[in-house]
Design an enzyme around this catalytic site. Sequence first.
Site, PDB file in Angstrom:
ATOM      1  N   SER A  46       1.055  -0.892  -0.034  1.00  9.14           N
ATOM      2  CA  SER A  46      -0.282   0.313   0.413  1.00  9.14           C
ATOM      3  C   SER A  46       0.481   0.978  -0.497  1.00  9.14           C
ATOM      4  O   SER A  46       0.918   1.658   0.818  1.00  9.14           O
ATOM      5  CB  SER A  46      -1.472   0.149   1.302  1.00  9.14           C
ATOM      6  OG  SER A  46      -0.326  -0.362   2.164  1.00  9.14           O
ATOM      7  N   HIS A 166      -3.471  -5.906   2.399  1.00  6.22           N
ATOM      8  CA  HIS A 166      -2.619  -7.507   2.721  1.00  6.22           C
ATOM      9  C   HIS A 166      -3.398  -8.647   2.845  1.00  6.22           C
ATOM     10  O   HIS A 166      -2.482  -9.653   3.419  1.00  6.22           O
ATOM     11  CB  HIS A 166      -1.790  -6.634   4.410  1.00  6.22           C
ATOM     12  CG  HIS A 166      -1.066  -5.714   4.076  1.00  6.22           C
ATOM     13  ND1 HIS A 166       0.071  -4.704   5.106  1.00  6.22           N
ATOM     14  CD2 HIS A 166      -0.570  -5.334   2.621  1.00  6.22           C
ATOM     15  CE1 HIS A 166       0.187  -3.758   4.595  1.00  6.22           C
ATOM     16  NE2 HIS A 166       0.490  -3.805   3.756  1.00  6.22           N
ATOM     17  N   GLN A 174      -6.174  -2.366   7.311  1.00  2.82           N
ATOM     18  CA  GLN A 174      -5.847  -3.079   6.372  1.00  2.82           C
ATOM     19  C   GLN A 174      -4.796  -4.150   8.185  1.00  2.82           C
ATOM     20  O   GLN A 174      -4.327  -4.753   8.142  1.00  2.82           O
ATOM     21  CB  GLN A 174      -4.405  -2.124   5.781  1.00  2.82           C
ATOM     22  CG  GLN A 174      -2.707  -2.736   5.921  1.00  2.82           C
ATOM     23  CD  GLN A 174      -2.100  -2.313   5.465  1.00  2.82           C
ATOM     24  OE1 GLN A 174      -1.999  -1.391   3.619  1.00  2.82           O
ATOM     25  NE2 GLN A 174      -0.822  -1.393   6.000  1.00  2.82           N
ATOM     26  N   GLU A 175      -4.879  -3.456   8.837  1.00  2.00           N
ATOM     27  CA  GLU A 175      -4.020  -3.842  10.533  1.00  2.00           C
ATOM     28  C   GLU A 175      -4.760  -3.590  11.844  1.00  2.00           C
ATOM     29  O   GLU A 175      -4.923  -2.625  11.895  1.00  2.00           O
ATOM     30  CB  GLU A 175      -2.498  -3.039  10.165  1.00  2.00           C
ATOM     31  CG  GLU A 175      -1.955  -3.488   9.048  1.00  2.00           C
ATOM     32  CD  GLU A 175      -0.419  -2.349   9.018  1.00  2.00           C
ATOM     33  OE1 GLU A 175       0.100  -2.116  10.380  1.00  2.00           O
ATOM     34  OE2 GLU A 175      -0.145  -2.301   8.098  1.00  2.00           O
ATOM     35  N   GLU A 216       1.718 -10.018   6.048  1.00  2.48           N
ATOM     36  CA  GLU A 216       2.709  -9.443   7.347  1.00  2.48           C
ATOM     37  C   GLU A 216       2.618 -10.647   8.699  1.00  2.48           C
ATOM     38  O   GLU A 216       3.152 -10.251   9.989  1.00  2.48           O
ATOM     39  CB  GLU A 216       2.308  -8.267   8.083  1.00  2.48           C
ATOM     40  CG  GLU A 216       2.947  -6.822   6.550  1.00  2.48           C
ATOM     41  CD  GLU A 216       2.647  -5.451   7.334  1.00  2.48           C
ATOM     42  OE1 GLU A 216       2.054  -5.122   8.323  1.00  2.48           O
ATOM     43  OE2 GLU A 216       2.792  -4.434   6.543  1.00  2.48           O
ATOM     44  N   ASP A 253      -4.037   0.372  11.949  1.00  2.00           N
ATOM     45  CA  ASP A 253      -3.461   1.144  10.510  1.00  2.00           C
ATOM     46  C   ASP A 253      -4.386   0.939   9.587  1.00  2.00           C
ATOM     47  O   ASP A 253      -5.010  -0.084   9.089  1.00  2.00           O
ATOM     48  CB  ASP A 253      -2.385   0.779  10.187  1.00  2.00           C
ATOM     49  CG  ASP A 253      -1.648   1.294   9.296  1.00  2.00           C
ATOM     50  OD1 ASP A 253      -2.660   2.145   8.466  1.00  2.00           O
ATOM     51  OD2 ASP A 253      -0.746   0.657   8.192  1.00  2.00           O
ATOM     52  N   GLU A 297      -3.566   4.525  13.445  1.00  2.00           N
ATOM     53  CA  GLU A 297      -2.550   5.067  12.199  1.00  2.00           C
ATOM     54  C   GLU A 297      -3.352   4.807  10.296  1.00  2.00           C
ATOM     55  O   GLU A 297      -3.944   4.282   9.819  1.00  2.00           O
ATOM     56  CB  GLU A 297      -1.705   4.009  11.854  1.00  2.00           C
ATOM     57  CG  GLU A 297      -0.167   4.555  10.696  1.00  2.00           C
ATOM     58  CD  GLU A 297       0.305   3.134  10.339  1.00  2.00           C
ATOM     59  OE1 GLU A 297       0.549   1.897  11.583  1.00  2.00           O
ATOM     60  OE2 GLU A 297       0.830   3.115   9.219  1.00  2.00           O
ATOM     61  N   ASP A 324       1.714   7.619   7.983  1.00  2.00           N
ATOM     62  CA  ASP A 324       2.396   6.837   7.272  1.00  2.00           C
ATOM     63  C   ASP A 324       2.176   7.467   6.119  1.00  2.00           C
ATOM     64  O   ASP A 324       3.022   8.636   5.720  1.00  2.00           O
ATOM     65  CB  ASP A 324       1.571   5.548   8.067  1.00  2.00           C
ATOM     66  CG  ASP A 324       2.457   4.327   6.462  1.00  2.00           C
ATOM     67  OD1 ASP A 324       3.568   5.040   6.317  1.00  2.00           O
ATOM     68  OD2 ASP A 324       2.137   3.215   6.309  1.00  2.00           O
ATOM     69  N   LYS A 349       9.993   4.641   8.002  1.00  5.41           N
ATOM     70  CA  LYS A 349      10.008   3.342   6.754  1.00  5.41           C
ATOM     71  C   LYS A 349      11.273   4.324   6.538  1.00  5.41           C
ATOM     72  O   LYS A 349      11.472   5.123   5.332  1.00  5.41           O
ATOM     73  CB  LYS A 349       9.296   3.434   6.073  1.00  5.41           C
ATOM     74  CG  LYS A 349       7.709   2.333   7.100  1.00  5.41           C
ATOM     75  CD  LYS A 349       6.683   2.255   5.839  1.00  5.41           C
ATOM     76  CE  LYS A 349       5.810   1.644   6.145  1.00  5.41           C
ATOM     77  NZ  LYS A 349       4.561   1.908   5.151  1.00  5.41           N
ATOM     78  N   HIS A 377       8.942  -2.411   9.455  1.00  4.30           N
ATOM     79  CA  HIS A 377       8.722  -2.476   8.218  1.00  4.30           C
ATOM     80  C   HIS A 377       8.337  -2.187   7.016  1.00  4.30           C
ATOM     81  O   HIS A 377       7.463  -0.967   7.259  1.00  4.30           O
ATOM     82  CB  HIS A 377       8.878  -4.470   8.941  1.00  4.30           C
ATOM     83  CG  HIS A 377       7.455  -4.549   8.736  1.00  4.30           C
ATOM     84  ND1 HIS A 377       6.919  -5.391   8.830  1.00  4.30           N
ATOM     85  CD2 HIS A 377       6.846  -3.397   9.619  1.00  4.30           C
ATOM     86  CE1 HIS A 377       5.545  -5.926   9.310  1.00  4.30           C
ATOM     87  NE2 HIS A 377       5.291  -4.352   9.258  1.00  4.30           N
ATOM     88  N   ARG A 378       8.475  -3.203   6.400  1.00  2.00           N
ATOM     89  CA  ARG A 378       7.020  -2.625   4.909  1.00  2.00           C
ATOM     90  C   ARG A 378       6.506  -4.439   4.815  1.00  2.00           C
ATOM     91  O   ARG A 378       6.827  -4.995   5.022  1.00  2.00           O
ATOM     92  CB  ARG A 378       8.121  -2.835   4.278  1.00  2.00           C
ATOM     93  CG  ARG A 378       8.081  -1.391   3.635  1.00  2.00           C
ATOM     94  CD  ARG A 378       7.570  -0.396   3.767  1.00  2.00           C
ATOM     95  NE  ARG A 378       6.639   0.047   3.153  1.00  2.00           N
ATOM     96  CZ  ARG A 378       6.235   0.808   2.180  1.00  2.00           C
ATOM     97  NH1 ARG A 378       7.306   2.042   1.541  1.00  2.00           N
ATOM     98  NH2 ARG A 378       5.032   1.282   1.754  1.00  2.00           N
ATOM     99  N   SER A 379       5.069  -4.516   4.288  1.00  2.00           N
ATOM    100  CA  SER A 379       4.881  -5.860   3.935  1.00  2.00           C
ATOM    101  C   SER A 379       5.286  -6.845   3.065  1.00  2.00           C
ATOM    102  O   SER A 379       5.662  -7.770   3.524  1.00  2.00           O
ATOM    103  CB  SER A 379       3.178  -5.528   3.434  1.00  2.00           C
ATOM    104  OG  SER A 379       3.430  -4.805   1.550  1.00  2.00           O
ATOM    105  N   LYS A 400       7.330  -1.619  14.594  1.00  7.16           N
ATOM    106  CA  LYS A 400       6.093  -2.307  13.799  1.00  7.16           C
ATOM    107  C   LYS A 400       6.806  -3.258  12.932  1.00  7.16           C
ATOM    108  O   LYS A 400       7.250  -3.021  11.951  1.00  7.16           O
ATOM    109  CB  LYS A 400       5.401  -1.283  13.318  1.00  7.16           C
ATOM    110  CG  LYS A 400       3.531  -2.139  12.668  1.00  7.16           C
ATOM    111  CD  LYS A 400       2.754  -0.468  11.799  1.00  7.16           C
ATOM    112  CE  LYS A 400       2.790  -1.052  10.514  1.00  7.16           C
ATOM    113  NZ  LYS A 400       1.685  -0.629   9.961  1.00  7.16           N
TER     114      LYS A 400
HETATM  115  P1  PGA Z   1       3.309  -1.086   3.202  1.00  2.00           P
HETATM  116  O1  PGA Z   1       1.766  -1.225   4.780  1.00  2.00           O
HETATM  117  O2  PGA Z   1       4.058  -1.766   4.039  1.00  2.00           O
HETATM  118  O3  PGA Z   1       2.779  -2.524   2.284  1.00  2.00           O
HETATM  119  O4  PGA Z   1       2.809   0.231   2.703  1.00  2.00           O
HETATM  120  C1  PGA Z   1       2.321  -1.060   5.436  1.00  2.00           C
HETATM  121  C2  PGA Z   1       1.771   0.048   6.373  1.00  2.00           C
HETATM  122  O5  PGA Z   1       0.639   0.578   5.674  1.00  2.00           O
HETATM  123  O6  PGA Z   1       2.367   0.266   7.705  1.00  2.00           O
HETATM  124 ZN    ZN Z   2       0.379   2.483   7.397  1.00  5.54          ZN
END
Ligand code: PGA
Ligand code: ZN
Length: 427
Positions: A46, A166, A174-175, A216, A253, A297, A324, A349, A377-379, A400
């Site tokens: 994303s 994800h 998403q999370e 993730e 998130d 987030e 983010d 990031k 991190h990233r996905s 995270k």
């Molecule tokens: P991404 O997701 O690594 O796919 O961007 C992580 C996030 O949105 O925090």
């Molecule tokens: Zn995010």
Amino acid sequence: MSEISTKVYAVLAREILDSRGDPTIETLVVLESGYRGVASVPAGTSLGKYESVELRDKDPKRYGGMGVLKAVAFVNGEIAAKLKGMEALNQGAIDKMLIDLDGTPDKHRLGANSILSVSLAVAAAAANARRLPLYQHINDLFQPFIATKMSRIPTPTFNVINGGKHGAGNLDFQEFHIVPASNKSYSEALEIGVAIYNSVKQILKYRNAVYSVGYEGGFAPNLFTNLDALEILAEGIKSSPYTFGVDVFFGLDLAANSFMHERGGYQIKDKPGTLTSPDFIRYLTELHKKYRLLILEDPLSEDDWEHWALLSKEIGHEVLVVGDDLLATNPDRLKRAIKEGVCSGILAKPNQIGSLSEFFAVIAIAKEAGIRTIVSHRSGETNDSFVADLAVGVQSDYVKFGAPARGERVAKYNRLLQIESEIIPKK
Ligand code: PGA
Ligand code: ZN
């Protein structure tokens, strides 16, 4: 060739795979003394539109266009030619050279992926040459940005249920996170994360909510609404030895960019039609009343500045509102956010900005303004645990790294266990 020379002798990049099966870049830097450092870069799914640009081959005949051979060629060609002979201890000069050589504000010529892989591999090689743990070298490099003593391991926030881009395609958010209380030691926090991860698994099994895992490592169950996912987390906590609001909290998130309707407004399964920003803020305020969120987030899209400020006014005194995609680890966007009071936390990031020195600068701006930091991190990840050392070295408030499961996620959690045993005195 001197025995102790920390000048760069050779640079070699390769294409490897990330945890999604997509190519990414891994770079090896060898110093004249023979010390070396290797680093690979993660990638997001994303992606925010204000991130530095990762260079992809876009050749549909290889890896669906996701190949990184052009980025690899830039490192082995143009970048190597400049880097050879440079002093690896001088991270600032090397990062400046990389930024100047690229010459674009978003690093689209050489690619933020090429540049970051070199920037990180140089730091890893320098740490080895100094015979120091990486987090110590990073902490030393970070001092000129803002004086920082290493005294704690950042609190982990665990992504237990994966939705959005994800997950399985059924949850908008998403999370769904559980966040251990920050007065716990890191190893206790990790144990809490695993206990609740496992109890959530049992509940999903019991409910017959067939699950696999998302990008993730969190579960991607076939639930129907975002609230169902929060209910499952609440049940998971209840059936664990831990107490909500004391030992553990909720985090979300939303990655709200991903459920914007093309004609504007936020479209989620829990509500019919699309919601305007003020309506969505009302919805989020209710959600917070019911579930008492600790971290929220990307609750709104990356361009909805005005409503970010409104939301922060509404619930920002109780919730860590984290940018983010909004901030994209970008110093200018962060400065604007501070000025307009739109958020209280930054998700940081390294690959959003693209070099170690620029990353340090962003963290320092945040810390000076009292903005909470979450190193992330990233996905799409590899087993590289650089980001764990980075978080400790800059002393972020949180990390995270996904669920406490799957190799590329636990590589980071395990590295933090190792660092904890090295820097935190035993009780
Ligand atoms: P991404 O997701 O690594 O796919 O961007 C992580 C996030 O949105 O925090
Ligand atoms: Zn995010």
